[in-house]
Write a protein that holds these residues in place. Structure first.
Motif, mmCIF file in Angstrom:
data_model
loop_
_atom_site.group_PDB
_atom_site.id
_atom_site.type_symbol
_atom_site.label_atom_id
_atom_site.label_comp_id
_atom_site.label_asym_id
_atom_site.label_seq_id
_atom_site.Cartn_x
_atom_site.Cartn_y
_atom_site.Cartn_z
ATOM 1 N N PHE A 11 0.845 -1.184 0.000
ATOM 2 C CA PHE A 11 0.000 0.000 0.000
ATOM 3 C C PHE A 11 0.885 1.240 0.000
ATOM 4 N N PHE A 12 0.484 2.253 -0.752
ATOM 5 C CA PHE A 12 1.255 3.488 -0.776
ATOM 6 C C PHE A 12 0.351 4.654 -1.140
ATOM 7 N N LYS A 13 0.764 5.821 -0.753
ATOM 8 C CA LYS A 13 0.018 7.037 -1.062
ATOM 9 C C LYS A 13 0.547 7.613 -2.367
ATOM 10 N N ALA A 14 -0.305 7.707 -3.356
ATOM 11 C CA ALA A 14 0.109 8.270 -4.643
ATOM 12 C C ALA A 14 0.306 9.773 -4.516
ATOM 13 N N THR A 15 1.154 10.312 -5.368
ATOM 14 C CA THR A 15 1.360 11.760 -5.371
ATOM 15 C C THR A 15 0.126 12.453 -5.958
ATOM 16 N N PRO A 16 -0.126 13.702 -5.584
ATOM 17 C CA PRO A 16 -1.248 14.442 -6.179
ATOM 18 C C PRO A 16 -1.139 14.449 -7.706
ATOM 19 N N LYS A 17 -2.277 14.412 -8.376
ATOM 20 C CA LYS A 17 -2.296 14.335 -9.842
ATOM 21 C C LYS A 17 -2.460 15.726 -10.458
ATOM 22 N N ARG A 18 -1.797 15.914 -11.590
ATOM 23 C CA ARG A 18 -2.001 17.138 -12.367
ATOM 24 C C ARG A 18 -3.356 17.049 -13.061
ATOM 25 N N ARG A 19 -3.980 18.202 -13.255
ATOM 26 C CA ARG A 19 -5.305 18.216 -13.877
ATOM 27 C C ARG A 19 -5.325 19.151 -15.093
ATOM 28 N N TYR A 20 -6.098 18.735 -16.083
ATOM 29 C CA TYR A 20 -6.299 19.539 -17.286
ATOM 30 C C TYR A 20 -7.793 19.603 -17.598
ATOM 31 N N PRO A 58 0.800 27.452 -15.295
ATOM 32 C CA PRO A 58 1.596 27.225 -16.514
ATOM 33 C C PRO A 58 1.716 25.736 -16.809
ATOM 34 N N TYR A 59 1.922 25.407 -18.075
ATOM 35 C CA TYR A 59 2.119 24.004 -18.438
ATOM 36 C C TYR A 59 3.365 23.443 -17.753
ATOM 37 N N PRO A 60 3.244 22.304 -17.068
ATOM 38 C CA PRO A 60 4.438 21.661 -16.495
ATOM 39 C C PRO A 60 5.252 21.002 -17.605
ATOM 40 N N LYS A 61 6.560 20.879 -17.400
ATOM 41 C CA LYS A 61 7.435 20.261 -18.386
ATOM 42 C C LYS A 61 8.114 19.035 -17.781
ATOM 43 N N ARG A 62 8.465 18.102 -18.643
ATOM 44 C CA ARG A 62 9.102 16.871 -18.175
ATOM 45 C C ARG A 62 10.532 17.144 -17.738
ATOM 46 N N THR A 63 10.889 16.619 -16.573
ATOM 47 C CA THR A 63 12.247 16.707 -16.060
ATOM 48 C C THR A 63 12.677 15.341 -15.572
ATOM 49 N N VAL A 64 13.973 15.133 -15.484
ATOM 50 C CA VAL A 64 14.513 13.834 -15.089
ATOM 51 C C VAL A 64 15.450 14.016 -13.912
ATOM 52 N N GLU A 65 15.461 13.034 -13.030
ATOM 53 C CA GLU A 65 16.298 13.091 -11.843
ATOM 54 C C GLU A 65 17.758 13.359 -12.227
ATOM 55 N N GLY A 66 18.424 14.234 -11.465
ATOM 56 C CA GLY A 66 19.805 14.558 -11.765
ATOM 57 C C GLY A 66 19.948 15.961 -12.321
ATOM 58 N N ASN A 67 18.789 16.576 -12.731
ATOM 59 C CA ASN A 67 18.836 17.944 -13.226
ATOM 60 C C ASN A 67 19.219 18.897 -12.094
ATOM 61 N N THR A 68 19.747 20.016 -12.433
ATOM 62 C CA THR A 68 20.128 21.003 -11.418
ATOM 63 C C THR A 68 19.189 22.202 -11.439
ATOM 64 N N ASP A 69 17.968 21.976 -11.926
ATOM 65 C CA ASP A 69 17.032 23.096 -12.054
ATOM 66 C C ASP A 69 15.965 23.093 -10.963
ATOM 67 N N GLY A 70 16.251 22.418 -9.865
ATOM 68 C CA GLY A 70 15.286 22.403 -8.775
ATOM 69 C C GLY A 70 14.254 21.310 -8.903
ATOM 70 N N THR A 71 14.482 20.337 -9.766
ATOM 71 C CA THR A 71 13.560 19.232 -9.947
ATOM 72 C C THR A 71 13.338 18.505 -8.626
ATOM 73 N N THR A 72 12.075 18.204 -8.322
ATOM 74 C CA THR A 72 11.768 17.461 -7.107
ATOM 75 C C THR A 72 11.515 16.004 -7.438
ATOM 76 N N ILE A 73 11.514 15.188 -6.415
ATOM 77 C CA ILE A 73 11.336 13.751 -6.615
ATOM 78 C C ILE A 73 9.978 13.428 -7.223
ATOM 79 N N ASP A 74 8.945 14.311 -6.987
ATOM 80 C CA ASP A 74 7.612 14.056 -7.524
ATOM 81 C C ASP A 74 7.582 14.111 -9.045
#
Length: 298
Positions: free
Chosen positions: A233-242, A265-281
């Protein structure tokens, strides 16, 4: 030690399409030739079972949710994708989008997937065409979610010109079986914890009204049994809505002006390891279960 879920940099549905692309198909060349151009594409309503077969094979959640109407994308006689519409979750959700006076126009795009050989723009083509067909039935406001757990940011809805709005306030409680695949809940698919309610009560017992039911145990008790058995069992992260609006220009303007939810604003895809403030979510993750996943996060 628990094994981490590997970071892949790809949404789950892309991963599964790439997996199926390696399967033998005697009609491969014919399908690929037809799918080179969307001029060869048509969209029409399909029955529940036709949609279910494709959704279970290609879609992240692997089930039909609240689906009550589905549309398919065809290249010739070959089904290349489906999109499913269903009820909006919650008793007041429809009214909260643009107000109670427009609640009857709201429909949720609850499932959708395309096959590996489909045209690159098949998803946006299918969604737009299906929503136009639904608008002929009186539905003009469409709500959909993108799931960060599946590596989704909602790129296809952005391509369709939908409005990004504030995400859900909290994620659903989910569960899945982590052992050898079996029947029922042990098929390895992710499910919302609310599915447990069907097993904690029995309806229509003797001598009582049809609507009555008898409690076997609480949902918490049943959940504890499942955890001991090997469910995760796990708690899913909040979902983006359109939100998408379809209809004539006047109606679309009216509905956009009535939107109650805050636009973002439209969210953009990011990948772990970026230095732009990307969060684990926002990290794109694969959800094929590792051998020793935690049984619960609670």
């Amino acid at each position: 030690m628990n094994q981490p879920i590997p970071v892949t940099g790809k949404a789950w549905q892309r991963q599964i399409r790439e997996k199926h692309a390696n399967e033998p198909d005697p009609q491969r060349e014919e399908k690929l030739a037809l799918a080179k151009s969307l001029k060869n594409a048509t969209v029409r309503e399909v029955d529940y079972q036709t949609a279910k077969a494709l959704i279970e094979k290609y879609e992240w959640l692997g089930n039909m949710g609240t689906t009550d109407v589905s549309f398919g994308l065809y290249f010739g006689e070959h089904l290349a994708g489906v999109v499913c519409f269903g009820r909006t979750a919650g008793t007041k959700s429809a009214a909260s989008v643009c107000g109670p006076e427009y609640a009857h126009m709201v429909k949720t795009l609850c499932r959708g997937a395309c096959v590996w050989w489909a045209h690159p723009h098949s998803a946006s083509f299918l969604i737009s065409a299906a929503c136009r067909l639904m608008s002929e039935r009186g539905f003009h406001i469409f709500l959909s979610y993108s799931d960060g757990e599946a590596g989704e940011v909602g790129t296809v809805y952005q391509a369709c010109g939908w409005t990004a709005v504030e995400p859900t306030k909290q994620g659903s409680s989910m569960f899945a079986w982590t052992g050898k695949k079996g029947k029922g809940f042990k098929d390895g698919k992710l499910r919302d914890e609310r599915n447990i309610q069907h097993f904690v009560r029995s309806r229509r017992f003797k001598g009582q009204p049809i609507a009555a039911y008898k409690i076997k145990c609480t949902r918490r008790e049943y959940r504890e049994r499942m955890v001991k058995e090997g469910f995760w069992f796990f708690k899913a992260t909040p979902k983006r809505r359109y939100v998408g609006f379809y209809g004539d220009k006047r109606l679309v303007r009216e509905l956009r002006a009535a939107l109650k939810w805050n636009e973002i604003p439209y969210p953009k895809r990011t990948v772990e390891g970026n230095t732009d403030g990307t969060t684990i979510d926002s990290v794109v993750r694969s959800h094929e279960f590792a051998p020793n996943l935690p049984k619960s996060e609670y």
